[in-house]
Design a protein around this motif. Structure first.
Motif, PDB file in Angstrom:
ATOM      1  N   LEU A   1       0.827  -1.208   0.000  1.00  0.00           N
ATOM      2  CA  LEU A   1       0.000   0.000   0.000  1.00  0.00           C
ATOM      3  C   LEU A   1       0.862   1.260   0.000  1.00  0.00           C
ATOM      4  O   LEU A   1       0.489   2.272  -0.599  1.00  0.00           O
ATOM      5  N   VAL A   2       2.006   1.201   0.662  1.00  0.00           N
ATOM      6  CA  VAL A   2       2.930   2.341   0.638  1.00  0.00           C
ATOM      7  C   VAL A   2       3.430   2.591  -0.780  1.00  0.00           C
ATOM      8  O   VAL A   2       3.533   3.743  -1.233  1.00  0.00           O
ATOM      9  N   LEU A   3       3.723   1.524  -1.501  1.00  0.00           N
ATOM     10  CA  LEU A   3       4.146   1.665  -2.897  1.00  0.00           C
ATOM     11  C   LEU A   3       3.048   2.308  -3.740  1.00  0.00           C
ATOM     12  O   LEU A   3       3.315   3.166  -4.587  1.00  0.00           O
ATOM     13  N   LEU A   4       1.821   1.874  -3.515  1.00  0.00           N
ATOM     14  CA  LEU A   4       0.705   2.448  -4.275  1.00  0.00           C
ATOM     15  C   LEU A   4       0.508   3.928  -3.957  1.00  0.00           C
ATOM     16  O   LEU A   4       0.210   4.733  -4.853  1.00  0.00           O
ATOM     17  N   GLY A   5       0.686   4.297  -2.696  1.00  0.00           N
ATOM     18  CA  GLY A   5       0.443   5.668  -2.297  1.00  0.00           C
ATOM     19  C   GLY A   5       1.576   6.627  -2.614  1.00  0.00           C
ATOM     20  O   GLY A   5       1.380   7.843  -2.604  1.00  0.00           O
ATOM     21  N   THR A   6       2.760   6.114  -2.885  1.00  0.00           N
ATOM     22  CA  THR A   6       3.898   6.978  -3.184  1.00  0.00           C
ATOM     23  C   THR A   6       4.271   6.906  -4.660  1.00  0.00           C
ATOM     24  O   THR A   6       4.059   7.859  -5.416  1.00  0.00           O
ATOM     25  N   SER A   7       4.807   5.791  -5.061  1.00  0.00           N
ATOM     26  CA  SER A   7       5.250   5.652  -6.449  1.00  0.00           C
ATOM     27  C   SER A   7       4.081   5.751  -7.424  1.00  0.00           C
ATOM     28  O   SER A   7       4.160   6.459  -8.441  1.00  0.00           O
ATOM     29  N   GLY A   8       2.981   5.058  -7.115  1.00  0.00           N
ATOM     30  CA  GLY A   8       1.823   5.108  -8.000  1.00  0.00           C
ATOM     31  C   GLY A   8       1.212   6.494  -8.073  1.00  0.00           C
ATOM     32  O   GLY A   8       0.790   6.950  -9.138  1.00  0.00           O
ATOM     33  N   ALA A   9       1.173   7.199  -6.935  1.00  0.00           N
ATOM     34  CA  ALA A   9       0.585   8.542  -6.918  1.00  0.00           C
ATOM     35  C   ALA A   9       1.448   9.525  -7.708  1.00  0.00           C
ATOM     36  O   ALA A   9       0.919  10.363  -8.449  1.00  0.00           O
ATOM     37  N   VAL A  10       2.772   9.461  -7.556  1.00  0.00           N
ATOM     38  CA  VAL A  10       3.661  10.362  -8.298  1.00  0.00           C
ATOM     39  C   VAL A  10       3.497  10.162  -9.799  1.00  0.00           C
ATOM     40  O   VAL A  10       3.374  11.125 -10.572  1.00  0.00           O
ATOM     41  N   LEU A  11       3.484   8.906 -10.232  1.00  0.00           N
ATOM     42  CA  LEU A  11       3.358   8.618 -11.660  1.00  0.00           C
ATOM     43  C   LEU A  11       2.000   9.036 -12.200  1.00  0.00           C
ATOM     44  O   LEU A  11       1.897   9.655 -13.277  1.00  0.00           O
ATOM     45  N   THR A  12       0.932   8.734 -11.478  1.00  0.00           N
ATOM     46  CA  THR A  12      -0.416   9.053 -11.950  1.00  0.00           C
ATOM     47  C   THR A  12      -0.649  10.560 -12.018  1.00  0.00           C
ATOM     48  O   THR A  12      -1.194  11.077 -13.010  1.00  0.00           O
ATOM     49  N   LEU A  13      -0.238  11.282 -10.985  1.00  0.00           N
ATOM     50  CA  LEU A  13      -0.425  12.740 -10.985  1.00  0.00           C
ATOM     51  C   LEU A  13       0.376  13.412 -12.096  1.00  0.00           C
ATOM     52  O   LEU A  13      -0.095  14.353 -12.745  1.00  0.00           O
ATOM     53  N   THR A  14       1.570  12.910 -12.333  1.00  0.00           N
ATOM     54  CA  THR A  14       2.405  13.507 -13.377  1.00  0.00           C
ATOM     55  C   THR A  14       1.802  13.267 -14.759  1.00  0.00           C
ATOM     56  O   THR A  14       1.723  14.193 -15.582  1.00  0.00           O
ATOM     57  N   LEU A  15       1.371  12.044 -15.026  1.00  0.00           N
ATOM     58  CA  LEU A  15       0.787  11.740 -16.327  1.00  0.00           C
ATOM     59  C   LEU A  15      -0.523  12.506 -16.535  1.00  0.00           C
ATOM     60  O   LEU A  15      -0.830  12.935 -17.657  1.00  0.00           O
ATOM     61  N   TRP A  16      -1.288  12.675 -15.490  1.00  0.00           N
ATOM     62  CA  TRP A  16      -2.557  13.402 -15.620  1.00  0.00           C
ATOM     63  C   TRP A  16      -2.311  14.853 -16.020  1.00  0.00           C
ATOM     64  O   TRP A  16      -3.017  15.416 -16.850  1.00  0.00           O
ATOM     65  N   LYS A  17      -1.281  15.471 -15.455  1.00  0.00           N
ATOM     66  CA  LYS A  17      -0.963  16.856 -15.805  1.00  0.00           C
ATOM     67  C   LYS A  17      -0.338  16.955 -17.191  1.00  0.00           C
ATOM     68  O   LYS A  17      -0.509  17.958 -17.881  1.00  0.00           O
TER      69      LYS A  17
END
Length: 294
Positions: A233-249
């Protein structure tokens, strides 16, 4: 006025003419070399300008301009070499340790108010992503074998080091950080997106997004399943969040439905990588009772 001055000058010359032509007229030069002139102490003095200082001051702006130009050339070298030449790839490794450390730190901390892609511009590097991938390959293989060792400890099963985990980890990680960014860049190029994102940008983004996997992979060898799932869950909340937010922008210029689809696909692939990471390398494998000696 000019006529008046000229007439007076002519009259003065006519008056001096008889004196100059007389025999008694002679010019007497005096020698003042031995004459001592005393100057009082309280007399005001006026410093004379130095020609050397004037020259240095005049030359200083040019030297500053030349130093500035040389500094700009050294700070941001531009290359127009072909992509098959060594000089073309050298620019992606022209980065100092401070920049790499900052990019590694921000890759572990998601921030909705900032765009991580802006930290990779104007020149994304490959030094950090390559270091992250190589370190993650060996940390995953070593930690995965340690997890198997701790699981088999206290049982009758014999533990052996699994070298296949090194090759599988290398295959999965290298494929993920090269194929997925290449497909994303190809789509943006095909759409002629105005985001200005190139292949080097997406490769650097996906490489740095795996930074937090390295410390988590070392902790996943803990032989408690609930601890491992918390780390997932830590991986999802950190690495996954950084990648998803960046791609969305990055995809904001695209149609909203297409942007949602691409961001969702990228997030699903990242989740699949994390689950594969957990299930294959850090599964809580129980020893097979059929292999236990009687």
């Amino acid at each position: 006025q000019h006529y008046f001055i000229q007439s007076n000058l002519s009259r003065a010359m006519s008056d001096l003419d008889p004196i100059l032509k007389s025999e008694d007229f002679e010019i007497d030069f005096q020698d003042f070399s031995n004459t001592v002139v005393s100057i009082p102490d309280d007399a005001p003095t006026v410093p004379l300008p130095s020609k050397s200082n004037e020259y240095e001051e005049a030359a200083e702006p040019d030297s500053l301009d030349s130093d500035k130009l040389l500094g700009e050339e050294n700070a941001a070298p531009q290359t127009t070499s072909a992509f098959w030449s060594f000089k073309f790839y050298q620019q992606f490794f022209n980065v100092n340790d401070q920049v790499v450390i900052e990019r590694l730190m921000h890759a572990c901390i998601p921030n909705p108010n900032s765009n991580y892609m802006e930290r990779l511009k104007p020149l994304p590097d490959m030094y950090g992503p390559i270091w992250v991938c190589i370190t993650l390959i060996f940390s995953t293989a070593i930690s995965g074998n340690l997890a198997d060792f701790f699981t088999s400890k206290g049982t009758d099963s014999d533990w052996t080091y699994d070298f296949k985990k090194v090759t599988i980890a290398a295959s999965v990680i290298i494929t993920y950080v090269t194929v997925v960014p290449a497909l994303l860049s190809a789509y943006l190029w095909w759409r002629k997106s105005s985001a200005g994102v190139k292949l080097a940008d997406t490769l650097s983004l996906y490489g740095y997004s795996l930074t937090v996997f390295i410390p988590v992979s070392l902790l996943l060898c803990i032989n408690h399943e609930w601890v491992r799932w918390i780390l997932v869950l830590v991986l999802l909340g950190t690495s996954g969040a950084v990648l998803t937010l960046t791609l969305w922008k990055v995809l904001q210029e695209e149609p909203k439905q297409m942007a949602l689809l691409l961001t969702g696909v990228a997030a699903a692939l990242h989740v699949a990588l994390i689950l594969l990471f957990k299930i294959y390398f850090f599964a809580n494998k129980k020893p097979d009772s059929s292999e236990t000696p009687s």
